[in-house]
Design a protein around this motif. Structure first.
Motif, mmCIF file in Angstrom:
data_model
loop_
_atom_site.group_PDB
_atom_site.id
_atom_site.type_symbol
_atom_site.label_atom_id
_atom_site.label_comp_id
_atom_site.label_asym_id
_atom_site.label_seq_id
_atom_site.Cartn_x
_atom_site.Cartn_y
_atom_site.Cartn_z
ATOM 1 N N TYR A 64 0.865 -1.177 0.000
ATOM 2 C CA TYR A 64 0.000 0.000 0.000
ATOM 3 C C TYR A 64 0.904 1.231 0.000
ATOM 4 C CZ TYR A 64 -4.001 -2.876 1.453
ATOM 5 O OH TYR A 64 -5.006 -3.818 1.519
ATOM 6 N N ILE A 65 0.544 2.239 -0.781
ATOM 7 C CA ILE A 65 1.292 3.494 -0.740
ATOM 8 C C ILE A 65 0.845 4.255 0.507
ATOM 9 C CG2 ILE A 65 1.826 5.646 -1.918
ATOM 10 C CD1 ILE A 65 2.814 3.132 -3.376
ATOM 11 N N PRO A 66 1.758 4.579 1.428
ATOM 12 C CA PRO A 66 1.360 5.269 2.654
ATOM 13 C C PRO A 66 1.051 6.743 2.413
ATOM 14 C CG PRO A 66 3.727 4.992 2.596
ATOM 15 C CD PRO A 66 3.196 4.287 1.385
ATOM 16 N N ALA A 67 0.288 7.326 3.338
ATOM 17 C CA ALA A 67 -0.086 8.737 3.218
ATOM 18 C C ALA A 67 1.020 9.659 3.725
ATOM 19 C CB ALA A 67 -1.375 9.007 3.999
ATOM 20 N N CYS A 68 1.913 9.146 4.561
ATOM 21 C CA CYS A 68 2.950 9.979 5.154
ATOM 22 C C CYS A 68 3.855 10.585 4.079
ATOM 23 C CB CYS A 68 3.787 9.159 6.139
ATOM 24 S SG CYS A 68 4.433 7.642 5.436
ATOM 25 N N ARG A 69 4.433 11.727 4.422
ATOM 26 C CA ARG A 69 5.348 12.472 3.534
ATOM 27 C C ARG A 69 4.698 12.782 2.185
ATOM 28 N NH1 ARG A 69 11.514 10.633 3.777
ATOM 29 N NH2 ARG A 69 11.628 12.749 2.924
ATOM 30 N N ARG A 70 3.381 12.860 2.173
ATOM 31 C CA ARG A 70 2.592 13.200 0.981
ATOM 32 C C ARG A 70 2.878 12.238 -0.172
ATOM 33 N NH1 ARG A 70 3.286 19.084 -0.765
ATOM 34 N NH2 ARG A 70 1.110 18.942 -1.398
ATOM 35 N N TYR A 71 3.180 11.001 0.135
ATOM 36 C CA TYR A 71 3.538 10.045 -0.908
ATOM 37 C C TYR A 71 2.405 9.837 -1.912
ATOM 38 C CZ TYR A 71 7.954 8.617 1.266
ATOM 39 O OH TYR A 71 9.238 8.591 1.760
ATOM 40 N N ARG A 72 1.171 9.735 -1.438
ATOM 41 C CA ARG A 72 0.049 9.515 -2.360
ATOM 42 C C ARG A 72 -0.137 10.730 -3.277
ATOM 43 N NH1 ARG A 72 -3.938 7.207 2.340
ATOM 44 N NH2 ARG A 72 -2.832 5.249 2.698
ATOM 45 N N TRP A 73 0.011 11.905 -2.718
ATOM 46 C CA TRP A 73 -0.116 13.125 -3.520
ATOM 47 C C TRP A 73 0.990 13.172 -4.568
ATOM 48 C CZ3 TRP A 73 2.758 17.312 -4.922
ATOM 49 C CH2 TRP A 73 2.058 18.428 -5.427
ATOM 50 N N ARG A 74 2.209 12.879 -4.171
ATOM 51 C CA ARG A 74 3.349 12.968 -5.078
ATOM 52 C C ARG A 74 3.290 11.900 -6.166
ATOM 53 N NH1 ARG A 74 8.369 13.407 -1.069
ATOM 54 N NH2 ARG A 74 9.473 14.148 -2.919
ATOM 55 N N LEU A 75 2.807 10.732 -5.799
ATOM 56 C CA LEU A 75 2.649 9.664 -6.781
ATOM 57 C C LEU A 75 1.653 10.051 -7.862
ATOM 58 C CD1 LEU A 75 3.269 6.610 -7.459
ATOM 59 C CD2 LEU A 75 1.205 6.082 -6.145
ATOM 60 N N PHE A 201 0.375 -2.390 -6.816
ATOM 61 C CA PHE A 201 0.384 -1.628 -5.570
ATOM 62 C C PHE A 201 -0.976 -0.961 -5.434
ATOM 63 C CE2 PHE A 201 2.086 1.191 -8.855
ATOM 64 C CZ PHE A 201 1.364 2.356 -8.674
ATOM 65 N N LEU A 202 -1.327 -0.593 -4.211
ATOM 66 C CA LEU A 202 -2.621 0.033 -3.952
ATOM 67 C C LEU A 202 -2.417 1.434 -3.391
ATOM 68 C CD1 LEU A 202 -3.500 -3.002 -4.141
ATOM 69 C CD2 LEU A 202 -5.278 -2.456 -2.490
ATOM 70 N N THR A 203 -3.227 2.361 -3.883
ATOM 71 C CA THR A 203 -3.220 3.713 -3.356
ATOM 72 C C THR A 203 -4.619 4.295 -3.481
ATOM 73 O OG1 THR A 203 -2.062 5.849 -3.409
ATOM 74 C CG2 THR A 203 -2.598 4.856 -5.537
ATOM 75 N N LYS A 204 -4.849 5.419 -2.811
ATOM 76 C CA LYS A 204 -6.136 6.093 -2.897
ATOM 77 C C LYS A 204 -5.929 7.600 -2.936
ATOM 78 C CE LYS A 204 -7.114 5.813 2.099
ATOM 79 N NZ LYS A 204 -8.141 5.382 3.090
ATOM 80 N N HIS A 205 -7.007 8.333 -3.081
ATOM 81 C CA HIS A 205 -6.925 9.796 -3.171
ATOM 82 C C HIS A 205 -6.212 10.345 -1.939
ATOM 83 C CE1 HIS A 205 -8.321 14.010 -3.162
ATOM 84 N NE2 HIS A 205 -8.361 13.853 -4.484
ATOM 85 N N ASP A 206 -5.309 11.294 -2.152
ATOM 86 C CA ASP A 206 -4.504 11.791 -1.040
ATOM 87 C C ASP A 206 -5.306 12.529 0.010
ATOM 88 O OD1 ASP A 206 -4.106 14.971 -1.831
ATOM 89 O OD2 ASP A 206 -4.196 13.680 -3.595
ATOM 90 N N GLY A 207 -6.541 12.923 -0.297
ATOM 91 C CA GLY A 207 -7.359 13.625 0.683
ATOM 92 C C GLY A 207 -8.283 12.725 1.479
ATOM 93 N N ASP A 208 -8.357 11.460 1.111
ATOM 94 C CA ASP A 208 -9.276 10.535 1.802
ATOM 95 C C ASP A 208 -8.702 10.082 3.142
ATOM 96 O OD1 ASP A 208 -10.881 10.811 -0.342
ATOM 97 O OD2 ASP A 208 -10.593 8.789 -1.141
#
Length: 208
Positions: A64-75, A201-208
């Protein structure tokens, strides 16, 4: 978990790596960035040691792509296509790389399955072994950016051996839209068979 992920986690535990964790641990506690592995069902796609490497994250396969360090946003908004490496690629062969989202617009209602994020043919084995999936780009890379409130999306990468002297191309109809792509029909049309390697890999919207 890739080596870069292990190093980042250890640095976080020592308090030398910044970035907020998904859960706040309170004052005086280290902020830890966990890379959670996929559950057994989703992990079934991870076969053949296909490496998918993004900046800072390392190999994201089966995580899972973690939310920390804005990883989901940057991805989803900053980083370009990953380095894709397949150490077992044969130097004298060519390959086809497919990246799709089977959960568009959501896993509960995948009416746009498979959303085509990236499609490259004629990749030389030597380039794959070096982590450079260069070839004939049939679909330009599109960053993983799930819609808000749509939950986690699976981003699947499948690597196929390209039959000798087989020219792989999208039809005119396929070029009109990335969504609702019949990946299975494409694979059958060009006799690609089963993937030699795959991961997700799994990720979701960075604001969720």
């Amino acid at each position: 978990m890739g080596l870069a992920q292990v190093v980042l986690l250890l640095l976080s535990l020592l308090g030398t790596a910044g970035g907020a964790a998904d859960a706040h641990w309170g004052a005086g506690h280290p902020r830890v960035c966990f890379f959670e592995p996929l559950g057994s069902q989703d992990a079934e796609l991870c076969r053949g040691e296909l490496e998918v490497v993004y900046p800072e994250l390392g190999d994201v396969g089966c995580t899972y792509i973690p939310a920390c360090r804005r990883y989901r946003w940057r991805l989803g908004r900053e980083w370009s296509s990953p380095c894709v490496r397949y150490a077992r690629a044969q130097q004298d062969k060519k390959y086809v790389l497919v990246m799709v989202d089977p959960d568009a617009p959501s896993r509960a209602d995948p009416s746009q399955r498979f959303w085509r994020h990236w499609l490259v043919s004629d990749i030389r084995g030597t380039d794959l072994r070096a982590g450079r999936p260069r070839g004939h780009v049939l679909t330009e890379y599109a960053r993983p950016a799930p819609p808000a409130r749509s939950g986690y999306h699976r981003y699947q990468l499948r690597l196929y051996e390209q039959p000798a002297h087989e020219a792989v191309a999208l039809s005119t109809a396929e070029l009109l839209s990335r969504g609702a792509w019949s990946m299975e029909r494409f694979v059958e049309r060009f006799r690609l068979g089963s993937p030699v390697a795959s991961t997700q890999f799994l990720t979701k919207h960075d604001g969720d």
